[in-house]
Design an enzyme around this catalytic site. Structure first.
Site, PDB file in Angstrom:
ATOM      1  N   CYS A   1      29.474 -70.757  25.032  1.00  0.00           N
ATOM      2  CA  CYS A   1      28.909 -70.628  26.380  1.00  0.00           C
ATOM      3  C   CYS A   1      28.298 -71.913  26.918  1.00  0.00           C
ATOM      4  O   CYS A   1      28.742 -72.414  27.955  1.00  0.00           O
ATOM      5  CB  CYS A   1      27.862 -69.524  26.390  1.00  0.00           C
ATOM      6  SG  CYS A   1      28.556 -67.964  25.846  1.00  0.00           S
TER       7      CYS A   1
ATOM      8  N   ARG B   1      32.980 -71.458  17.382  1.00  0.00           N
ATOM      9  CA  ARG B   1      33.461 -72.182  18.567  1.00  0.00           C
ATOM     10  C   ARG B   1      32.447 -73.251  18.977  1.00  0.00           C
ATOM     11  O   ARG B   1      31.269 -72.982  19.086  1.00  0.00           O
ATOM     12  CB  ARG B   1      33.714 -71.190  19.717  1.00  0.00           C
ATOM     13  CG  ARG B   1      34.970 -70.356  19.477  1.00  0.00           C
ATOM     14  CD  ARG B   1      35.166 -69.337  20.546  1.00  0.00           C
ATOM     15  NE  ARG B   1      34.182 -68.252  20.482  1.00  0.00           N
ATOM     16  CZ  ARG B   1      34.096 -67.270  21.365  1.00  0.00           C
ATOM     17  NH1 ARG B   1      34.921 -67.230  22.386  1.00  0.00           N
ATOM     18  NH2 ARG B   1      33.187 -66.337  21.225  1.00  0.00           N
TER      19      ARG B   1
ATOM     20  N   LYS C   1      44.151 -55.699  17.559  1.00  0.00           N
ATOM     21  CA  LYS C   1      42.700 -55.540  17.714  1.00  0.00           C
ATOM     22  C   LYS C   1      42.360 -54.110  18.167  1.00  0.00           C
ATOM     23  O   LYS C   1      41.410 -53.488  17.665  1.00  0.00           O
ATOM     24  CB  LYS C   1      42.223 -56.548  18.765  1.00  0.00           C
ATOM     25  CG  LYS C   1      40.766 -56.826  18.722  1.00  0.00           C
ATOM     26  CD  LYS C   1      40.510 -58.014  19.631  1.00  0.00           C
ATOM     27  CE  LYS C   1      39.072 -58.325  19.770  1.00  0.00           C
ATOM     28  NZ  LYS C   1      38.844 -59.305  20.834  1.00  0.00           N
TER      29      LYS C   1
END
Ligand code: UGA
Length: 472
Positions: A283, A350, A39
């Site tokens: 979240c 997600r 990354k």
């Protein structure tokens, strides 16, 4: 003239990468550290690992000028005064946040400390994490007085993260002494004194030189709670409107009108009152669970949060049942799924309600062809192509010969479909919309059977409204 601060950002995920690039944008020197070498190499070559508006331009503008990427944590710590911890805090088995990544980087910071440092919690962490970080630093032999721990929670949303960072509703700084608070004040000064907005190449947005960002200084514990409480409250708003939508539907009322009527009250406000498949993402689900766990640990019964979670989970069940009742049986049905991401404008899958619904439909014997403008590659990791799962290059390709179209994510392009093309592609003109992107009357005019959330379904004359079945 900006008082330049040297900032090390640990972690190059959504929060870390956006913060790093934006700190460079407001004039600071930034070293962004990640232990994922591939990354870091990608970022150093100007590649952007996430789908985020303005990120490629800003990265291009500041790479190797204001911001550099490295795997060398000690170098970042030694060079910088402020060290932002933006590593992951995934959900642990009990619902609590797993803080092992935070602990690991704090231990490494402790070994590299070479002068006064401000350690800043940017990741979402439970209240009192600041004290654990302090304790961990002491255990590794770092002298009190040579560092402070500050909580500076991030409120950015995926998809609009850069705009949210540079034009924030508020900046929260939780510091237990003035020295540390002043470092954070200097870092955010270009946003709070308006000098950033006066620059000709600043990112346009709601804030300006005359109306700069507001910064609230409080204790570290209060700041930690502000973050959890804000996310939990937004999730609560969504669950509330979803619960009302179920009531609305059973009395043939319209949840969109209800939300508009409620939202016009300035004390309630119109935002986060969109009924649908429920909230997802990295979240809200995690933070609602973590905040509930934190309260339990303190002996506080915050059952309300458990209800918020339950209502959210039920929304997907309700939607699944809608698909089943619109199609009678699911085995062998071919469905077009529009949307894989947890919301529009992101490639993040997600905890995506879209993915959960697709998995349920496949388990019930349906075959699904999905299209998403950005999230297909990521979705293939959890829903590999198979006999019952395939991917299409457009909404119309997904709809080809399908028994119905399901709208699962609120991408703008799904709100502007060409209904004639869609009708031609489909076997039956049925749209089941989990995000309420259309008006039922319009869909009826276009010749569709249209089922949405919290509103009376629209049936074409030929299809007719099915009689309500009473199951005993
Ligand atoms: C959320 C918060 O909005 C940010 O302020 C916060 O910084 C971030 O979490 C975080 O803690 O990192 P995000 O997860 O990117 O941001 O997404 P949101 O735009 O808040 O949407 C969350 C979910 O709620 C999505 O699945 C969305 O579709 C759903 N939602 C949102 C609704 O179902 N109805 C609404 O009215 C609004």
């Amino acid at each position: 003239m900006t008082n330049q601060v040297s900032i090390c950002v640990l972690g190059s995920g959504y929060v870390g990468l956006v913060a790093a690039v934006c700190f460079a944008e407001i004039g600071h020197r930034v070293i962004c550290v990640d232990n994922n070498e591939a990354k870091v190499n990608m970022l150093n070559e100007g590649g952007v690992p996430i789908y985020e508006h303005h990120l490629p331009e800003l990265l291009g503008k500041h790479l190797n000028r204001g911001v550099e990427f490295t795997t060398n944590l000690a170098y970042g710590v030694e060079e910088c005064e402020a060290i932002f911890i933006a590593v992951g805090t995934p959900q642990g088995s009990t619902g609590s946040a797993d803080l092992s990544y935070v602990e690991a980087v704090v231990s490494e910071i402790a070994r590299a400390v070479n002068g006064y440092k401000v350690l800043v919690e940017k990741s979402t962490v439970p209240v009192y994490t600041n004290e654990w970080i302090t304790r961990c630093m002491h255990r590794h032999g770092v002298e009190p007085g040579t560092f402070d721990v500050v909580s500076n929670p991030e409120f950015l949303r995926e998809g609009t993260a850069i705009g949210d960072f540079l034009h924030p509703d508020r900046i929260v700084v939780g510091a237990n002494n003035d020295r540390a608070a002043d470092v954070l004040r200097s870092i955010y000064a270009p946003l709070t004194d308006g000098s950033y907005f006066a620059k000709s190449d600043s990112l346009p947005g709601p804030l300006s030189q005359e109306n700069p960002a507001k910064l609230l200084v409080t204790s570290a514990q209060s700041a930690e709670i502000i973050k959890h409480a804000s996310n939990a409250f937004l999730a609560l708003k969504i669950s509330f409107i979803n619960a009302v939508s179920n009531l609305a539907e059973s009395v043939d009322a319209d949840i969109e009108d209800i939300a508009a009527g409620m939202g016009l009250d300035s004390r309630i406000g119109p935002k986060f009152l969109r009924a649908g498949l429920g909230y997802g993402g990295s979240c809200f689900p995690k933070d609602v669970a973590a905040f509930y766990w934190v309260a339990q640990q303190q002996g506080v019964d915050f059952q309300l949060l458990e209800e918020v979670r339950k209502i959210n989970a039920t929304q997907q069940e309700i939607f699944f049942n809608k698909v089943r009742s619109a199609l009678w049986t699911l085995r062998g049905k071919k469905l077009a799924a529009l949307g894989l991401a947890f919301k529009g404008d992101t490639d993040d899958i997600r905890d995506s309600p879209a993915i959960d619904v697709i998995k349920k439909l496949i388990a019930a014997g349906a075959t699904v062809t999905a299209y998403d403008p950005a999230a297909i590659e990521k979705a293939k990791g959890v829903l590999p192509a198979s006999e019952s799962m395939s991917y299409a290059a457009s909404a119309y390709e997904a709809a080809e010969n399908a028994d119905a179209v399901l709208i699962l994510t609120d991408w703008a392009e799904f709100a502007e479909l060409d209904m004639v093309r869609l009708d031609q592609a489909l076997k039956f003109p049925i749209v089941i919309d989990g995000r309420n992107l259309y008006k039922p009357a319009y869909m009826r005019e276009q010749g569709f059977t249209y089922v949405s959330v919290g509103r009376p379904a629209a049936y074409t004359a030929q299809q007719g409204k099915p009689k309500r079945l009473v199951l005993s």
